[in-house]
Design a protein around this motif. Structure first.
Motif, mmCIF file in Angstrom:
data_model
loop_
_atom_site.group_PDB
_atom_site.id
_atom_site.type_symbol
_atom_site.label_atom_id
_atom_site.label_comp_id
_atom_site.label_asym_id
_atom_site.label_seq_id
_atom_site.Cartn_x
_atom_site.Cartn_y
_atom_site.Cartn_z
ATOM 1 N N UNK A 207 -50.350 -9.163 -58.533
ATOM 2 C CA UNK A 207 -49.047 -8.836 -57.639
ATOM 3 C C UNK A 207 -49.753 -9.968 -56.039
ATOM 4 N N UNK A 208 -48.772 -10.163 -55.489
ATOM 5 C CA UNK A 208 -48.843 -11.978 -54.779
ATOM 6 C C UNK A 208 -48.209 -11.427 -53.979
ATOM 7 N N UNK A 209 -47.786 -11.827 -52.859
ATOM 8 C CA UNK A 209 -47.341 -11.844 -51.804
ATOM 9 C C UNK A 209 -47.183 -12.856 -50.749
ATOM 10 N N UNK A 210 -45.946 -13.170 -50.339
ATOM 11 C CA UNK A 210 -46.305 -14.746 -49.624
ATOM 12 C C UNK A 210 -45.687 -14.439 -48.291
ATOM 13 N N UNK A 211 -46.488 -14.833 -47.648
ATOM 14 C CA UNK A 211 -46.423 -14.458 -45.397
ATOM 15 C C UNK A 211 -46.043 -15.791 -44.891
ATOM 16 N N UNK A 212 -43.806 -15.926 -44.521
ATOM 17 C CA UNK A 212 -44.158 -17.268 -43.649
ATOM 18 C C UNK A 212 -42.955 -17.118 -42.426
ATOM 19 N N UNK A 213 -43.991 -17.436 -41.528
ATOM 20 C CA UNK A 213 -42.962 -17.024 -40.118
ATOM 21 C C UNK A 213 -43.059 -15.794 -39.849
ATOM 22 N N UNK A 214 -44.685 -15.021 -40.247
ATOM 23 C CA UNK A 214 -43.922 -13.869 -40.082
ATOM 24 C C UNK A 214 -43.552 -12.700 -40.716
ATOM 25 N N UNK A 216 -42.630 -11.187 -44.607
ATOM 26 C CA UNK A 216 -42.886 -11.397 -46.158
ATOM 27 C C UNK A 216 -41.576 -12.145 -46.989
ATOM 28 N N UNK A 217 -41.873 -13.514 -47.544
ATOM 29 C CA UNK A 217 -40.860 -13.834 -48.575
ATOM 30 C C UNK A 217 -41.117 -14.045 -49.621
ATOM 31 N N UNK A 218 -42.046 -13.073 -50.738
ATOM 32 C CA UNK A 218 -42.361 -13.236 -52.059
ATOM 33 C C UNK A 218 -42.983 -11.446 -51.576
ATOM 34 N N UNK A 219 -42.307 -11.318 -52.543
ATOM 35 C CA UNK A 219 -43.732 -9.430 -53.701
ATOM 36 C C UNK A 219 -43.313 -9.282 -54.500
ATOM 37 N N UNK A 235 -44.400 -22.260 -56.641
ATOM 38 C CA UNK A 235 -43.337 -21.376 -55.930
ATOM 39 C C UNK A 235 -44.070 -21.153 -54.732
ATOM 40 N N UNK A 236 -45.328 -21.970 -54.291
ATOM 41 C CA UNK A 236 -45.736 -21.677 -52.724
ATOM 42 C C UNK A 236 -44.759 -22.500 -52.807
#
Length: 248
Positions: A207-214, A216-219, A235-236
């Motif tokens: 599972x992948x969580x992407x954090x941007x500017x504080x 979560x933008x994807x989980x 995707x990143x």
């Protein structure tokens, strides 16, 4: 197995640093035992702050979290007992041998006597520390020191393993060694892996969580984010570029 559903729940946690800058904004996540989660983000996105909140090293300004059923504020000791933590750029204790270092870490976690000896023997065998067990940390390569710090994270057999940039600064062979060790110890633990190396998340995460500017933008499941070549990079770039553009 515990009767509650999740081993970790993080609910709407935010963190500001002095000066008022908000580093994390209403972060929520939860996971089951056995989860393998990769946390991705550009530099300054909030990955390490998230990891420090997960471990209880930092206290959130708002929101709550519980590990293995224990609130990380109201039952801090019990919550931390369920976590093994490998911090980013782990270092220190240069004059201690690995034996002394692991003994110190074990005693700090309440392991003594025969229990401590058994825990150290298990970890030394698990990650092959025997060849350097009685050598000082300062004498060892960064790869061996990283193994030692992974060993302290595993010493008390925690339910959750939190790894912040575990291969940062290592050469390609050392990276492969550490990743293989993580695979070998991962079968019965929930693992949260923060990394800026996309191939690491591709190899080690379900599972992948992407954090941007504080935020979560994807989980999502890794399979839903990778391209036809099994890569996360497209995707990143898309997810982090959208947030950057929104911020001007």
């Amino acid at each position: 197995m515990a009767s509650y559903q999740y081993i970790y729940v993080m609910n709407k946690m935010s963190k500001r640093f002095p000066g008022g800058r908000e580093l994390l904004k209403n972060i929520s996540l939860s996971f089951f035992p056995g989860a393998k989660i990769g946390v991705l983000g550009v530099n300054g996105a909030g990955k390490s702050t998230t990891m420090r909140l997960l471990t209880g090293y930092l206290t959130a300004d708002t929101g709550t979290a519980a590990i293995d059923g224990h609130d990380i504020v109201r039952a801090r000791h019990a919550a931390r007992s369920a976590v093994g933590y490998l911090p980013e750029a782990a270092g220190g204790f240069p004059q201690l041998t690995i034996r002394e270092f692991l003994s110190f870490c074990g005693e700090s976690r309440g392991l003594w006597g025969r229990d401590l000896d058994k825990a150290m023997q298990r970890v030394v065998g698990m990650i092959d520390l025997a060849p350097v067990f009685d050598r000082k940390m300062v004498e060892l390569s960064k790869g061996w020191r990283q193994r030692s710090w992974l060993g302290q994270a595993l010493l008390h057999d925690p339910a959750v393993l939190i790894l912040d940039e575990p291969t940062d600064g290592l050469d390609p062979n050392q990276k492969d060694n550490i990743r293989q060790l993580i695979r070998e110890v991962a079968s019965e633990k929930a693992i949260i892996l923060s990394t800026h190396i996309l191939e690491e998340a591709e190899e080690l995460s379900d599972r992948v969580i992407v954090i941007a500017d504080g935020r979560i933008v994807a989980d999502e499941d890794r399979a839903s984010l990778i391209d036809e070549k099994g890569r996360l990079a497209p995707a990143f770039r898309r997810l982090t570029a959208v947030t950057s553009a929104d911020n001007g």
